[in-house]
Scaffold this motif. Structure first.
Motif, PDB file in Angstrom:
ATOM      1  N   ASP A   1      -4.238 -19.221  19.151  1.00 17.99           N
ATOM      2  CA  ASP A   1      -3.075 -18.419  19.098  1.00 17.99           C
ATOM      3  C   ASP A   1      -2.170 -18.441  17.867  1.00 17.99           C
ATOM      4  OD1 ASP A   1      -1.137 -16.517  20.261  1.00 17.99           O
ATOM      5  OD2 ASP A   1      -0.752 -17.968  21.968  1.00 17.99           O
TER       6      ASP A   1
ATOM      7  N   THR B   1      -8.021 -22.740  22.418  1.00 17.09           N
ATOM      8  CA  THR B   1      -7.145 -21.451  22.443  1.00 17.09           C
ATOM      9  C   THR B   1      -6.920 -21.310  21.114  1.00 17.09           C
ATOM     10  OG1 THR B   1      -6.413 -21.738  24.600  1.00 17.09           O
ATOM     11  CG2 THR B   1      -5.132 -20.540  23.286  1.00 17.09           C
TER      12      THR B   1
ATOM     13  N   THR C   1     -12.995 -15.340  25.843  1.00 16.96           N
ATOM     14  CA  THR C   1     -12.076 -14.271  26.333  1.00 16.96           C
ATOM     15  C   THR C   1     -11.143 -14.063  25.121  1.00 16.96           C
ATOM     16  OG1 THR C   1     -10.412 -15.804  27.312  1.00 16.96           O
ATOM     17  CG2 THR C   1     -12.347 -14.751  28.725  1.00 16.96           C
ATOM     18  N   GLY C   2     -10.215 -12.819  25.322  1.00 15.93           N
ATOM     19  CA  GLY C   2      -9.219 -12.469  24.252  1.00 15.93           C
ATOM     20  C   GLY C   2      -9.813 -11.539  23.102  1.00 15.93           C
ATOM     21  N   THR C   3      -9.121 -10.703  22.715  1.00 15.98           N
ATOM     22  CA  THR C   3      -9.547  -9.639  21.649  1.00 15.98           C
ATOM     23  C   THR C   3      -8.873  -9.512  20.576  1.00 15.98           C
ATOM     24  OG1 THR C   3      -8.441  -7.811  22.883  1.00 15.98           O
ATOM     25  CG2 THR C   3     -10.917  -8.365  23.292  1.00 15.98           C
ATOM     26  N   GLY C   4      -7.466 -10.454  20.882  1.00 13.33           N
ATOM     27  CA  GLY C   4      -6.374 -10.352  19.806  1.00 13.33           C
ATOM     28  C   GLY C   4      -6.658 -11.197  18.325  1.00 13.33           C
TER      29      GLY C   4
ATOM     30  N   LYS D   1     -19.668 -13.835  18.041  1.00 10.00           N
ATOM     31  CA  LYS D   1     -19.168 -14.663  19.049  1.00 10.00           C
ATOM     32  C   LYS D   1     -20.553 -14.858  20.139  1.00 10.00           C
ATOM     33  CE  LYS D   1     -15.860 -11.668  19.987  1.00 10.00           C
ATOM     34  NZ  LYS D   1     -14.629 -10.910  20.541  1.00 10.00           N
TER      35      LYS D   1
ATOM     36  N   THR E   1      -5.440 -26.606  21.016  1.00 13.71           N
ATOM     37  CA  THR E   1      -4.875 -25.567  21.000  1.00 13.71           C
ATOM     38  C   THR E   1      -4.270 -25.215  19.600  1.00 13.71           C
ATOM     39  OG1 THR E   1      -4.047 -25.631  23.324  1.00 13.71           O
ATOM     40  CG2 THR E   1      -2.667 -24.254  21.901  1.00 13.71           C
TER      41      THR E   1
ATOM     42  N   THR F   1     -10.388 -19.196  24.314  1.00 16.23           N
ATOM     43  CA  THR F   1      -9.457 -18.031  24.159  1.00 16.23           C
ATOM     44  C   THR F   1      -8.964 -17.513  22.812  1.00 16.23           C
ATOM     45  OG1 THR F   1      -8.864 -18.726  26.255  1.00 16.23           O
ATOM     46  CG2 THR F   1      -7.343 -17.087  25.331  1.00 16.23           C
ATOM     47  N   LEU F   2      -9.202 -16.342  22.553  1.00 16.38           N
ATOM     48  CA  LEU F   2      -8.768 -15.938  21.348  1.00 16.38           C
ATOM     49  C   LEU F   2      -7.705 -14.859  21.471  1.00 16.38           C
ATOM     50  CD1 LEU F   2     -12.515 -14.938  19.994  1.00 16.38           C
ATOM     51  CD2 LEU F   2     -11.202 -17.105  19.515  1.00 16.38           C
ATOM     52  N   SER F   3      -6.511 -15.422  21.138  1.00 16.44           N
ATOM     53  CA  SER F   3      -5.434 -14.498  21.267  1.00 16.44           C
ATOM     54  C   SER F   3      -4.900 -13.812  19.936  1.00 16.44           C
ATOM     55  CB  SER F   3      -4.037 -15.277  21.789  1.00 16.44           C
ATOM     56  OG  SER F   3      -4.609 -15.522  23.105  1.00 16.44           O
ATOM     57  N   LYS F   4      -4.651 -14.703  18.880  1.00 18.78           N
ATOM     58  CA  LYS F   4      -4.174 -14.379  17.488  1.00 18.78           C
ATOM     59  C   LYS F   4      -4.807 -15.165  16.449  1.00 18.78           C
ATOM     60  CE  LYS F   4       0.170 -14.206  19.157  1.00 18.78           C
ATOM     61  NZ  LYS F   4       1.651 -14.676  19.104  1.00 18.78           N
TER      62      LYS F   4
END
Length: 182
Positions: free
Chosen positions: A112, A110, A146-149, A156, A83, A129-132
């Motif tokens: 983020d 992850t 997953t994630g688009t932030g 990808k 993470t 997971t791509l949050s920020k």
């Protein structure tokens, strides 16, 4: 008087160079800086506040949790989940090729991090997971993304077979290289 000199010559193919520190067990870094590669032989590496490793981070039998401006100027290689979170966490060195990869052999990754950046690629033997944050390279996962932030400047690719989380030396080789220090 007896004087004896014993020499022990040991070398390993593909041995990481430079300074090397190793720790056995869970390790937590807070507001500090380390010059050289770091190997956490067993357990999770956790950084929770404005710290820098000027080199690679290897975690052959655990995962990585970075928060609050924790930086690694090289790459991260872990067996389990990684993470990269909190504000301003940066992995890699701008302008230096081959730095900044985040690799998890078996776990998820992850991303983020507010105003943070991964200079290299994100390679997961599980999901991503791509949050920020920003990833300058490619994102490749054995399962899902997953994630688009987060901003991904490269490509990808999900459902990659065989696993994209392959590197040299292997995590087990790094674990064995640091074993003689025990």
């Amino acid at each position: 008087t007896v004087v004896a000199l014993y020499q022990r010559l040991a070398s390993y193919m593909n041995q990481p160079g430079g300074s090397l520190a190793y720790f056995s067990g869970t390790f937590k870094l807070t507001k500090s800086s380390y010059l050289g590669d770091v190997v956490i032989r067993d357990g999770t590496y956790t950084c929770n506040s404005d710290s820098t490793i000027n080199g690679d981070l290897w975690v052959p039998h655990g995962g990585v949790v970075l928060w609050q401006g924790c930086n690694v100027t090289g790459s991260i290689y872990a067996r389990d989940a990684v993470t990269v979170g909190g504000p301003k966490s940066i992995i890699g060195t701008t302008g230096i090729a081959g730095t900044g990869d985040v690799v998890s052999q078996n776990g998820s990754i992850t991303i983020d991090t507010n105003n943070g950046e991964i200079i290299g690629n994100v390679l997961s033997g599980g999901s991503v997971t791509l949050s920020k944050g920003t990833i300058d390279g490619n994102v490749r996962a054995k399962t899902t993304i997953t994630g688009t932030g987060a901003t991904v400047k490269g490509t990808k690719t999900a459902s990659v077979t065989p696993s994209p989380a392959v590197f040299t030396p292997t995590l087990e080789a790094v674990y064995q290289m640091t074993n003689w220090l025990d």
